[in-house]
Design an enzyme around this catalytic site. Structure first.
Site, PDB file in Angstrom:
ATOM      1  N   HIS A  69      73.584  71.168  15.169  1.00  0.00           N
ATOM      2  CA  HIS A  69      72.734  72.229  15.707  1.00  0.00           C
ATOM      3  C   HIS A  69      71.258  71.941  15.433  1.00  0.00           C
ATOM      4  O   HIS A  69      70.908  71.296  14.438  1.00  0.00           O
ATOM      5  CB  HIS A  69      73.087  73.577  15.080  1.00  0.00           C
ATOM      6  N   CYS A 117      70.166  70.978  20.049  1.00  0.00           N
ATOM      7  CA  CYS A 117      69.258  71.831  20.814  1.00  0.00           C
ATOM      8  C   CYS A 117      67.824  71.669  20.318  1.00  0.00           C
ATOM      9  O   CYS A 117      67.584  71.348  19.159  1.00  0.00           O
ATOM     10  CB  CYS A 117      69.675  73.296  20.673  1.00  0.00           C
TER      11      CYS A 117
END
Length: 299
Positions: free
Chosen positions: A119, A175
């Protein structure tokens, strides 16, 4: 989808028998890494969390295979952090220790790789050195208790110490990863090279290297999200990071089609875009991506 626009960040150094896999414990971080080629691979699944990722296990396998088989990285020159019993977990401390291991004693001729699958987030910047006002981050396994790793820290630790003759390649599948190394130049398919230098006159930060080269290939732009997907795997079964899968395919496919010639960065990006476009056509305007799981956590 979010990954459709690959970003390549760059700094060119101008001031502005089979060995065993490394199964590192904490003590291995203190070992002197080998000269020449070395790599730090960090794959975070966040097991048993509501934002668990399913693709990072295959990402690790694919990236390790690429380095060993395609680029002849010695297995004992690859430090792996993953949520598997044989490896040290990708906690914040272990990742930061891994950075130190990767950079320790670098000399001209060394080729370094930093790979992260997990992430990523962004937060309001406090130093006036971000064009969009946000710092990009990567999320270690324990980021909820021990915090994220900011782009400023990654730049200071991995980019600025690079001396002439040393090259770092960073492949970041998360991301908001477009400028997560804070390199001074950013390349995308539409505008070519963009200046990513600080706009604040009060910020005198030097985002460049100390004469070496730093190249970062990211999953998406700073405001976009990456994804896990089964669209690119055989029989559409295994979840992988979309960017990692098509990056590995692009490098292997480009090398095979170039008849022994060196594959270029532009060639890699072109090949990645072709893979995305082909999948969208085959799956009828992206239906194949409906199985994609956004690498998204609550922000």
């Amino acid at each position: 989808m979010a990954e459709a626009k690959r970003l390549l960040s760059y700094n060119n150094g101008k001031k502005n028998s089979v060995n065993r896999y490394r199964t590192s414990g904490s003590s291995s971080f203190s070992e002197q890494p080998p000269r020449g080629k070395r790599a730090l691979l960090c794959c975070v699944s966040y097991r048993n969390q509501k934002f668990e990722l399913k693709g990072t296990t295959h990402d690790l396998k694919n990236m390790r295979s690429l380095l060993v088989e395609q680029f002849r990285f010695p297995l004992d020159a690859i430090l792996i952090l993953a949520e598997k019993e044989r490896y040290s977990p990708p906690t914040r401390k272990n990742i930061e220790d891994g950075f130190q291991w990767l950079m320790r004693g670098i000399q001209p001729g060394d080729s370094l790789v930093f790979y992260f699958s997990g992430h990523g987030l962004r937060q309001r910047g406090l130093h006036g050195d971000e064009i969009d006002g946000y710092d990009e981050t990567i999320c270690p396994l324990d980021f909820q208790t021990n915090g994220m790793i900011l782009d400023n820290y990654i730049n200071t630790t991995l980019v600025r110490p690079l001396i002439r003759g040393v090259t770092l390649h960073a492949i970041i599948d998360s991301c908001h990863s477009g400028t997560v190394l804070d390199l001074p130049l950013v390349y995308n398919m539409n505008t070519k090279w963009d200046d990513n230098s600080p706009r604040n006159e009060e910020s005198s930060c030097n985002k460049g290297t100390n004469g070496g080269k730093a190249i970062s290939i990211s999953a998406c732009q700073d405001y976009q999200q990456a994804a896990d997907t089964s669209a690119f795997s055989p029989e559409k079964k295994n979840m992988t990071g979309a960017m990692t899968c098509i990056f590995v395919r692009a490098v292997k496919g480009g090398a095979a089609s170039n008849n022994g010639k060196k594959i270029t960065y532009q060639g890699i990006l072109d090949h990645m875009h072709q893979s995305l476009n082909q999948e969208e056509k085959v799956s009828c305007v992206g239906a194949g991506f409906r199985r994609a799981l956004r690498r998204k956590i609550f922000q």
